[in-house]
Scaffold this motif. Structure first.
Motif: not given
Length: 339
Positions: A299-310
């Motif tokens: 959840l954390a990884r996908r959410s941060v990737a959606a927000m930042s692209g990273i």
């Protein structure tokens, strides 16, 4: 901190004959069977391990490795399990635990210290400070054993212990000793040649500069106070879950801030929770399972990737029942989506 590579270990699941052979070869009390891995890791999560061996000397470690090789038994080597997520189904193999029996320390003079791999890192740092030596204080708050710190080139404040390492004594997986110098170890940020997993650190020599003992003590107390103020200290956790990424750091900041900005601070899955104190920590509120932690990592990884692209990478590693050791985010991405 672990000493194992991200590969399935060779050998097969041990049977009763392996335990009997180990008990016959090793001193009384060093071999236990059907041990809950939750008692060995800082997350307090994990099913049973078939066999756990806790050697009290380098000699008995070498003997244990020779027996395991002869029996062709699957095994892994751990320290205090501070960056490991053990599977709910446990581990079908032998766990070799490098503990306090391999934890001595002595001052050789001229800033050179020799210490065993099983020494608790904060105790190591305190002793180095007491000798008036500078260069280790950044590691004062790091949980785990010195062998793991040396293997991972661990530290804080973007420093690593590797710059102080003179040489390492290690043992291979059939019990043969080797000595490696600084040039052999290929130290990089949070990485070293030792992470290949073919050698087990048993001792090391390190060199430090002379420092002011009182100033070093004040610095250590300041670091510990800062950690207490921002890190969860009561609930079981493994420390930082995700590695700091330079691109993410320049865009948003460290992983904890990115996870917080994604709105996930305090979010729970089963008994696990993204810490309300620091979002790069996942805590066990009681009864957490490995699956709960993995769901929060995804959840954390996908959410941060959606927000930042990273996409953040986990520094925590997951141990599967067959001994496969992989970064926890890789395992998390294999989970089935919630119904």
């Amino acid at each position: 901190m672990t000493f194992a590579a991200d590969l399935a270990p060779p050998g097969h699941a041990p049977d009763a004959g392996v335990a009997a052979a180990l008990r016959s070869a090793l001193p009384s009390g060093e071999v236990a069977t059907d041990v809950p891995l939750a008692t060995l890791g800082r997350w307090r999560i994990g099913g049973p391990a078939d066999i756990v061996v806790t050697p009290q000397s380098v000699e008995t470690l070498a003997t244990a490795l020779a027996v395991i090789a002869e029996q062709d038994a699957r095994h892994i080597v751990i320290g205090d399990g501070s960056n490991l997520l053990f599977d709910d189904a446990g581990f079908r193999g032998v766990v070799l635990r490098i503990g306090r029996g391999l934890g001595g320390i002595r001052n050789l003079g001229d800033g050179v210290v020799e210490a065993g791999a099983g020494l608790w890192v904060p105790a190591f740092v305190r002793q180095v400070i007491d000798w008036g030596l500078a260069g280790a204080v950044h590691a004062i708050g790091i949980p785990g054993t010195l062998g793991g710190l040396i293997t991972m080139n661990g530290g804080s404040q973007r420093k690593g212990i590797g710059e102080n390492v003179v040489r390492v004594d290690a043992i291979d997986h059939v019990g043969r000793m080797q000595r490696l110098t600084q040039d052999d170890l290929d130290y990089r940020y949070r990485a070293s040649r030792l992470q290949r997993g073919d050698l087990i650190v048993v001792a090391a020599q390190l060199r430090f500069a002379t420092g002011d003992r009182q100033a070093l003590r004040r610095e250590a107390l300041s670091i510990l106070a800062a950690r207490r103020a921002k890190f969860p200290m009561v609930r079981a956790n493994c420390g930082s879950v995700f590695v700091s990424d330079p691109a993410l750091y320049s865009l948003i900041g460290p992983p904890g801030l990115a996870i917080e900005r994604a709105g996930l601070k305090g979010v729970s899955a089963g008994g696990a929770q993204i810490s309300p104190d620091h979002a790069n920590f996942i805590v066990n509120n009681g009864g957490a399972r490995a699956q709960d932690v993995l769901h929060l990592i995804r959840l954390a990884r996908r959410s941060v990737a959606a927000m930042s692209g990273i996409a953040m990478d986990a520094e925590v590693r997951h141990l599967a029942p067959d001994g496969v050791m992989r970064p926890a985010h890789e395992v998390a991405e294999l989970l089935a989506d919630p119904a």
